[in-house]
Motif scaffolding. Sequence first.
Motif, PDB file in Angstrom:
ATOM      1  N   PHE A 101       0.832  -1.212   0.000  1.00 50.86           N
ATOM      2  CA  PHE A 101       0.000   0.000   0.000  1.00 50.86           C
ATOM      3  C   PHE A 101       0.864   1.259   0.000  1.00 50.86           C
ATOM      4  CE2 PHE A 101      -3.255  -2.930   1.804  1.00 50.86           C
ATOM      5  CZ  PHE A 101      -4.242  -2.697   0.856  1.00 50.86           C
ATOM      6  N   GLY A 102       1.995   1.207   0.705  1.00 48.19           N
ATOM      7  CA  GLY A 102       2.893   2.361   0.686  1.00 48.19           C
ATOM      8  C   GLY A 102       3.457   2.630  -0.687  1.00 48.19           C
ATOM      9  N   THR A 103       3.788   1.576  -1.433  1.00 52.13           N
ATOM     10  CA  THR A 103       4.285   1.745  -2.804  1.00 52.13           C
ATOM     11  C   THR A 103       3.237   2.409  -3.686  1.00 52.13           C
ATOM     12  OG1 THR A 103       5.713  -0.191  -2.552  1.00 52.13           O
ATOM     13  CG2 THR A 103       5.195   0.513  -4.796  1.00 52.13           C
ATOM     14  N   LEU A 104       1.997   1.949  -3.597  1.00 50.16           N
ATOM     15  CA  LEU A 104       0.940   2.551  -4.414  1.00 50.16           C
ATOM     16  C   LEU A 104       0.701   4.009  -4.023  1.00 50.16           C
ATOM     17  CD1 LEU A 104      -1.643  -0.398  -4.500  1.00 50.16           C
ATOM     18  CD2 LEU A 104      -0.046   0.287  -6.297  1.00 50.16           C
ATOM     19  N   PRO A 109       1.449  10.692  -6.883  1.00 53.91           N
ATOM     20  CA  PRO A 109       1.775  11.933  -7.612  1.00 53.91           C
ATOM     21  C   PRO A 109       2.228  11.677  -9.043  1.00 53.91           C
ATOM     22  CG  PRO A 109       2.702  11.997  -5.412  1.00 53.91           C
ATOM     23  CD  PRO A 109       2.218  10.602  -5.619  1.00 53.91           C
ATOM     24  N   ALA A 110       3.055  10.651  -9.244  1.00 61.35           N
ATOM     25  CA  ALA A 110       3.484  10.330 -10.607  1.00 61.35           C
ATOM     26  C   ALA A 110       2.311   9.869 -11.454  1.00 61.35           C
ATOM     27  CB  ALA A 110       4.565   9.256 -10.561  1.00 61.35           C
ATOM     28  N   PHE A 111       1.365   9.159 -10.835  1.00 65.00           N
ATOM     29  CA  PHE A 111       0.178   8.733 -11.577  1.00 65.00           C
ATOM     30  C   PHE A 111      -0.652   9.933 -12.027  1.00 65.00           C
ATOM     31  CE2 PHE A 111      -4.418   7.993 -11.070  1.00 65.00           C
ATOM     32  CZ  PHE A 111      -4.640   7.165 -12.175  1.00 65.00           C
ATOM     33  N   ALA A 250       3.410   5.439 -13.823  1.00 62.93           N
ATOM     34  CA  ALA A 250       4.316   6.591 -13.824  1.00 62.93           C
ATOM     35  C   ALA A 250       5.063   6.741 -15.146  1.00 62.93           C
ATOM     36  CB  ALA A 250       5.331   6.454 -12.682  1.00 62.93           C
ATOM     37  N   LEU A 251       4.938   5.762 -16.031  1.00 61.26           N
ATOM     38  CA  LEU A 251       5.723   5.767 -17.270  1.00 61.26           C
ATOM     39  C   LEU A 251       5.399   6.941 -18.190  1.00 61.26           C
ATOM     40  CD1 LEU A 251       7.891   4.249 -18.802  1.00 61.26           C
ATOM     41  CD2 LEU A 251       6.106   2.831 -19.828  1.00 61.26           C
ATOM     42  N   PRO A 252       4.135   7.295 -18.451  1.00 60.17           N
ATOM     43  CA  PRO A 252       3.881   8.447 -19.333  1.00 60.17           C
ATOM     44  C   PRO A 252       4.493   9.747 -18.816  1.00 60.17           C
ATOM     45  CG  PRO A 252       1.894   7.133 -19.102  1.00 60.17           C
ATOM     46  CD  PRO A 252       2.871   6.603 -18.113  1.00 60.17           C
ATOM     47  N   GLY A 253       4.409   9.981 -17.512  1.00 62.16           N
ATOM     48  CA  GLY A 253       5.023  11.182 -16.955  1.00 62.16           C
ATOM     49  C   GLY A 253       6.534  11.173 -17.107  1.00 62.16           C
ATOM     50  N   ARG A 254       7.155  10.018 -16.917  1.00 57.63           N
ATOM     51  CA  ARG A 254       8.604   9.927 -17.083  1.00 57.63           C
ATOM     52  C   ARG A 254       8.997  10.154 -18.542  1.00 57.63           C
ATOM     53  NH1 ARG A 254      10.425   4.688 -13.391  1.00 57.63           N
ATOM     54  NH2 ARG A 254       9.758   5.547 -11.373  1.00 57.63           N
ATOM     55  N   LEU A 255       8.242   9.594 -19.459  1.00 61.89           N
ATOM     56  CA  LEU A 255       8.546   9.803 -20.878  1.00 61.89           C
ATOM     57  C   LEU A 255       8.389  11.271 -21.260  1.00 61.89           C
ATOM     58  CD1 LEU A 255       6.846   6.666 -22.480  1.00 61.89           C
ATOM     59  CD2 LEU A 255       9.278   7.027 -22.026  1.00 61.89           C
ATOM     60  N   ALA A 256       7.348  11.915 -20.735  1.00 61.96           N
ATOM     61  CA  ALA A 256       7.155  13.336 -21.032  1.00 61.96           C
ATOM     62  C   ALA A 256       8.298  14.175 -20.457  1.00 61.96           C
ATOM     63  CB  ALA A 256       5.806  13.805 -20.473  1.00 61.96           C
ATOM     64  N   TRP A 257       8.731  13.844 -19.242  1.00 66.71           N
ATOM     65  CA  TRP A 257       9.846  14.579 -18.641  1.00 66.71           C
ATOM     66  C   TRP A 257      11.143  14.354 -19.425  1.00 66.71           C
ATOM     67  CZ3 TRP A 257      10.879  18.447 -15.584  1.00 66.71           C
ATOM     68  CH2 TRP A 257      12.148  18.574 -15.029  1.00 66.71           C
ATOM     69  N   ALA A 258      11.387  13.120 -19.868  1.00 68.35           N
ATOM     70  CA  ALA A 258      12.580  12.837 -20.660  1.00 68.35           C
ATOM     71  C   ALA A 258      12.539  13.588 -21.989  1.00 68.35           C
ATOM     72  CB  ALA A 258      12.707  11.337 -20.896  1.00 68.35           C
ATOM     73  N   ALA A 259      11.353  13.636 -22.624  1.00 77.00           N
ATOM     74  CA  ALA A 259      11.228  14.377 -23.882  1.00 77.00           C
ATOM     75  C   ALA A 259      11.452  15.869 -23.671  1.00 77.00           C
ATOM     76  CB  ALA A 259       9.850  14.128 -24.490  1.00 77.00           C
TER      77      ALA A 259
END
Length: 391
Positions: A101-104, A109-111, A250-259
């Motif tokens: 539950f802590g992981t989720l 925020p990333a979600f 969290a992957l779409p946010g990470r991809l957007a930040w990398a772009a």
Amino acid sequence: MSNPPRPQYPKAGPPPARPAPPPYPEQEAAPPPPPEYPAPTDPKEPPSYPTAPAAERPPPQDAYGPSDAPPEARRHPHEMAFAPRRIHLKDQQRGADATAFGTLLLHLPAFLCSLAVVAGVSYLLLPEVGWVPAVLWIASGALAFHRPTEGFFARHVLGFRYPTLHERDRLAPAWQEVTARAGVDGRAYELWIEESEELNAYATAGHIVGVTRFSLDHLPSGQLAAVLAHELGHHTGGHAWSSLLGYWYALPGRLAWAALCVVTRLVILVTSRISPAVTSLLCLVAFPLLLFLTLSVWYLVLPLLIAPYLLAAVGRRAELRADRHAAALGFAPMLSEVLSTMHTSERAVEAAALQAGEQGHHPGFVAGLLSTHPAYHTRLHHLEPYLRLQG
């Protein structure tokens, strides 16, 4: 007329004596009744069977082999022969503990950032039905428990392969012993092999347990079972699927930040070729804008900045919980030996690097905070209570 004389029959004598019946053997003593087994207090637990007194038991065999045998002929103390046993399955075989539950929660925020990215791109491309891609993306998290998708993920993303028949014969007894002790249906999980020369194992997705080929070829059966029990603890505690879902959302946010970082670097590179003054002007404009956005949505930016450190701390706690799961099943000595072997190998690599003139790898304070696995001495310290009990 006179009646004719009646015929005279001989008088019957006494009946012949019957021969005496053969003597029957004496009745043997009745065999003793079978022992009465006490009824178990818990219907889920097997009954306890009486054992012979200690004086009548045969002397125990040396698990290491004869004392006068050469070292190579003596069995490893953690080499175990797993016999088939009755399995009592638990009603609830898996769940989600506090670390899951802590992981989720820490991925929330990333979600939200990823949801904003997916929804924004969807409405730009499909203004009328922009909500459909966002809903489909949210629902795609269920694929973490979809067996064909798990197999595709294990084969093409993680690089795992199916075990051969010989490898399955080596894995199956240890896995059956572990799941029997845990009260878990082992058929609900899939065992995979990673072609690696490292001592390691993995628990990922909803039902995948991966083992490196080195671990399979070099670990005694008891230590192999301890490693599998550790990975099963990740599954029964919900650590595997919660980590995968957090990473996926969290992957779409990470991809957007990398772009965004790539575009920023390209802009700086191009403007620096044209004019350093233009580059300085862009930096003067971009920095206040970035600062304003950070201060205005600090409640979202701050969790994103500290989330990696908190997630690493939760990951370390999950590793200790998985160690405890394996130790509670009776594999504390085996798991302790595996951890000691891994620690020794790591120090040997560092010593070889120092002898070769290379700088040894000593993680700093920040790197230690970002590590998802506790130090080996910490894990061994938490296993000490189980070692004392089983010793």
